[in-house]
Design a protein around this motif. Structure first.
Motif, PDB file in Angstrom:
ATOM      1  N   LEU A  41       0.863  -1.179   0.000  1.00  0.00           N
ATOM      2  CA  LEU A  41       0.000   0.000   0.000  1.00  0.00           C
ATOM      3  C   LEU A  41       0.900   1.229   0.000  1.00  0.00           C
ATOM      4  CD1 LEU A  41      -2.757   1.348   0.113  1.00  0.00           C
ATOM      5  CD2 LEU A  41      -2.748   1.056   2.604  1.00  0.00           C
ATOM      6  N   ALA A  42       1.001   1.877  -1.156  1.00  0.00           N
ATOM      7  CA  ALA A  42       1.887   3.040  -1.276  1.00  0.00           C
ATOM      8  C   ALA A  42       1.388   4.163  -0.369  1.00  0.00           C
ATOM      9  CB  ALA A  42       1.948   3.507  -2.726  1.00  0.00           C
ATOM     10  N   ARG A  43       2.267   4.691   0.422  1.00  0.00           N
ATOM     11  CA  ARG A  43       1.895   5.768   1.344  1.00  0.00           C
ATOM     12  C   ARG A  43       2.191   7.106   0.685  1.00  0.00           C
ATOM     13  NH1 ARG A  43      -1.439   3.423   5.037  1.00  0.00           N
ATOM     14  NH2 ARG A  43      -0.467   1.565   5.958  1.00  0.00           N
ATOM     15  N   THR A  44       1.242   7.577  -0.122  1.00  0.00           N
ATOM     16  CA  THR A  44       1.419   8.841  -0.842  1.00  0.00           C
ATOM     17  C   THR A  44       0.315   9.808  -0.434  1.00  0.00           C
ATOM     18  OG1 THR A  44       0.242   7.783  -2.696  1.00  0.00           O
ATOM     19  CG2 THR A  44       2.640   7.911  -2.834  1.00  0.00           C
ATOM     20  N   GLU A  45       0.701  11.003  -0.025  1.00  0.00           N
ATOM     21  CA  GLU A  45      -0.238  12.000   0.481  1.00  0.00           C
ATOM     22  C   GLU A  45      -0.273  13.211  -0.451  1.00  0.00           C
ATOM     23  OE1 GLU A  45      -2.960  13.807   1.742  1.00  0.00           O
ATOM     24  OE2 GLU A  45      -2.552  12.102   3.105  1.00  0.00           O
ATOM     25  N   ILE A  46      -1.417  13.390  -1.137  1.00  0.00           N
ATOM     26  CA  ILE A  46      -1.532  14.471  -2.114  1.00  0.00           C
ATOM     27  C   ILE A  46      -1.575  15.842  -1.458  1.00  0.00           C
ATOM     28  CG2 ILE A  46      -4.067  14.503  -2.218  1.00  0.00           C
ATOM     29  CD1 ILE A  46      -3.736  14.805  -5.297  1.00  0.00           C
ATOM     30  N   ASN A  47      -1.977  15.907  -0.201  1.00  0.00           N
ATOM     31  CA  ASN A  47      -2.027  17.193   0.491  1.00  0.00           C
ATOM     32  C   ASN A  47      -0.696  17.558   1.149  1.00  0.00           C
ATOM     33  OD1 ASN A  47      -5.036  16.236   0.496  1.00  0.00           O
ATOM     34  ND2 ASN A  47      -5.108  18.439   0.859  1.00  0.00           N
ATOM     35  N   SER A  48       0.343  16.803   0.834  1.00  0.00           N
ATOM     36  CA  SER A  48       1.647  17.126   1.390  1.00  0.00           C
ATOM     37  C   SER A  48       2.361  18.181   0.542  1.00  0.00           C
ATOM     38  CB  SER A  48       2.508  15.860   1.486  1.00  0.00           C
ATOM     39  OG  SER A  48       2.760  15.319   0.198  1.00  0.00           O
ATOM     40  N   ILE A  49       3.485  18.623   1.027  1.00  0.00           N
ATOM     41  CA  ILE A  49       4.252  19.681   0.372  1.00  0.00           C
ATOM     42  C   ILE A  49       5.346  19.055  -0.499  1.00  0.00           C
ATOM     43  CG2 ILE A  49       5.807  21.640   0.771  1.00  0.00           C
ATOM     44  CD1 ILE A  49       4.294  22.136   3.399  1.00  0.00           C
ATOM     45  N   ASP A  50       5.369  19.455  -1.740  1.00  0.00           N
ATOM     46  CA  ASP A  50       6.408  18.997  -2.656  1.00  0.00           C
ATOM     47  C   ASP A  50       7.731  19.654  -2.257  1.00  0.00           C
ATOM     48  OD1 ASP A  50       8.105  18.413  -4.743  1.00  0.00           O
ATOM     49  OD2 ASP A  50       6.731  19.026  -6.332  1.00  0.00           O
ATOM     50  N   PRO A  51       8.724  18.882  -1.844  1.00  0.00           N
ATOM     51  CA  PRO A  51       9.977  19.499  -1.379  1.00  0.00           C
ATOM     52  C   PRO A  51      10.721  20.259  -2.471  1.00  0.00           C
ATOM     53  CG  PRO A  51      10.217  17.112  -1.608  1.00  0.00           C
ATOM     54  CD  PRO A  51       8.753  17.413  -1.755  1.00  0.00           C
ATOM     55  N   LYS A  52      10.427  19.957  -3.738  1.00  0.00           N
ATOM     56  CA  LYS A  52      11.125  20.638  -4.830  1.00  0.00           C
ATOM     57  C   LYS A  52      10.610  22.060  -5.049  1.00  0.00           C
ATOM     58  CE  LYS A  52      12.367  16.466  -7.393  1.00  0.00           C
ATOM     59  NZ  LYS A  52      12.257  15.729  -8.686  1.00  0.00           N
TER      60      LYS A  52
END
Length: 548
Positions: A219-230
């Motif tokens: 189960l990939a732990r990907t959060e769309i509401n997170s901040i893109d570090p780039k």
């Protein structure tokens, strides 16, 4: 554990051999459908049936068109009455509507639960359950969502409690769903099977594991509401930035097809059932028309953002299919392209945003606290999921639908009377006076969603006129969640080289719940292994040659 032996691949192959020996041409499709070894499920959130028809007809999505040529396009597919992401995905992977799966929204209410800070289950019951981006530990105490994986753990303040056989236990999202999932069934009944899924919230979608908590190996732990570090900005700030997030899911699928885990770091068998969710189209549809988002007219002519989003998604689909072909997996993989939900209204002339008039009417009528201090609207920090919201208050969830859990269920008749007296759009009206609007309660609500007495089902559901969004936000012109036509009428293409009479359109009225039993039957498993299929009698999708 071996596969359930209800349908025998051996007998089908032997029968074909006998026919060939007798000089009779056996339909290749009959044998080929027994060669499904993998199922890839892709949700392009927001994808309407009309989007599919238009983009294939105009050659704007050549990769999807190629899949349609080797499959069946369902032109009359619908969500089961609610179209939020939770019930939308639950339909696809459980075979059930909210009536059996118990998922109404990612933000909902359950009268049987206790607050996260009530670990002894001694306080008031009734909790406003929030399983979204704040379910990850990054959000604890109102923290910034700085990590793609949501911080790597559950936010303990987001986890309510329930009494189970007299013992107070935490309710994680996988405990919250009431039925099993295709992932669990496949792992339990196919020896050596592996499962994988990637979605938009790192921890809120833990429920795809099913009640066992172990249905999805990867189960990939990907959060769309997170901040893109780039960029130091959120992935949701524009549809083009959302593409960056969706590309992570494309790469996860490619890694899995290549015999790796979703991160690409560890060797792993190619999943038997796997898939992902894409958000780019949904973000482009919601974007205001004044900013070139949404659609140009009532005929689903895409505006610039939607057109570009569809082009992007088709390209992403092409990359995944090409990888299947390069790894010699295309001929053994059933591919399903659909959506959890549509988006409403596509016809911008129908858009009405008068604010959350439904909640205001309930508050001013004293059916909810007049100050809005109910559920997680009243937390000590002012942040959702800090564990301190008020229990036992009832709740209302609004988007382009209104789900109402009353503070006092005995007031239902009075609430319905108040709602019916204020159906128009003039203050304090709720804009539910059109022919496609309704107030759902009583026997009809129970028939669709189960009885409110179970603690999970809303007491009342308000479906406003199509085009109404209960918000004053200037940041979006479309929304999903309800049963408006643009919400519920979805694209659905099922593709496999061995499908009988491929390249055709099937206009039977079908529900997206029929995808789950179809997945199991394609893998030679009994669809009745899904609890929701047993409860609701969900059939397979027609016309795929899977009858045995």
């Amino acid at each position: 554990m071996e596969k359930t032996p209800k349908w025998s691949r051996v007998s089908a192959v032997a029968g074909a051999a006998v026919m060939a020996m007798a000089g009779v041409q056996s339909p290749a499709q009959a044998a080929d459908m027994n060669d499904v070894k993998h199922v890839l499920l892709i949700s392009f959130d927001g994808l309407h049936e009309q989007d599919v028809a238009r983009c294939i007809g105009s050659n704007a999505c050549p990769n999807l068109a190629l899949l349609a040529k080797s499959g069946v396009t369902y032109s009359n597919a619908h969500t089961p009455h609610l179209s939020d992401s939770f019930p939308g995905l639950a339909a696809l992977v459980t075979g059930g509507s909210p009536r059996s799966a118990g998922l109404f929204y990612d933000v909902s209410y359950d009268r049987t639960l206790y607050a996260p800070l009530d670990s002894n289950c001694t306080g008031a019951q009734g909790w406003n359950v929030v399983f979204d981006e704040t379910t990850g530990i990054d959000a604890q105490g109102g923290g910034a969502l700085v990590h793609l994986n949501g911080g790597g753990a559950f936010n303990p303040d987001a986890i309510p409690y329930a009494k189970v056989n007299g013992v107070c236990k935490p309710v994680y999202p996988h405990n919250y769903i009431k039925t099993n999932t295709v992932f669990e069934v496949v792992k339990q009944h196919i020896h050596g099977a592996r499962t994988a899924w990637a979605d938009k919230h790192a921890w809120g979608y833990d429920w795809v594991n099913g009640p066992s908590g172990t249905g999805v190996d990867d189960l990939a732990r990907t959060e769309i509401n997170s901040i893109d570090p780039k960029t130091n900005t959120y992935y949701l700030d524009s549809y083009t930035h959302t593409e960056v997030f969706d590309n992570l899911h494309v790469q996860a699928l490619i890694n899995e097809i290549d015999g790796l885990d979703s991160t690409g770091q560890t060797s792993a068998p190619v999943p038997t059932v796997f898939g992902t969710n894409f958000q780019t189209l949904s973000v482009a549809q919601k974007s205001p028309v004044a900013k070139l988002g949404g659609y140009l007219d009532a005929d689903f002519t895409p505006g610039p953002q939607v057109s570009a989003a569809i082009t992007y998604l088709d390209g992403a689909l092409g990359r995944v299919v090409q990888e299947l072909k390069q790894r010699n997996l295309y001929a053994s993989t059933l591919i399903i392209v659909t959506a959890k939900h549509g988006q409403s209204p596509t016809d911008h002339t129908k858009l009405v945003k008068n604010g959350d008039t439904l909640t205001k009417l309930l508050e001013t009528s004293n059916y909810l606290d007049s100050g809005g201090n109910f559920g997680q609207n009243n937390t000590k920090t002012g942040n959702l999921n800090d564990g301190s919201g008020l229990p036992g208050t009832g709740f209302v969830q609004t988007d382009d639908v209104g789900l109402i859990w009353l503070r006092d269920p005995s007031q239902k008749a009075a609430v319905v009377k108040t709602l019916k007296a204020n159906l128009g759009c003039n203050a304090p009206g709720i804009c539910a006076d059109g022919p496609q609007a309704y107030i759902l309660e009583g026997d009809r609500l129970t028939d669709w969603f189960g009885s409110p007495s179970n603690g999970r089902t809303p007491d009342i559901i308000v479906q406003p006129n199509p085009g109404v969004i209960y918000t004053s936000s200037t940041g979006k012109d479309e929304e999903h969640g309800g049963n408006a036509p643009d919400d519920s009428h979805l694209g659905l293409v099922v593709s496999f080289p061995g499908i009988r009479h491929a390249g055709r359109t099937d206009d039977h009225y079908v529900f997206t719940t029929q995808v789950a039993p179809t997945i199991l039957r394609a893998l030679d498993l009994d669809p009745q292994l899904l609890h929701a299929v047993q409860i609701e009698g969900t059939p397979m999708l027609p016309g795929l040659g899977l009858e045995r």
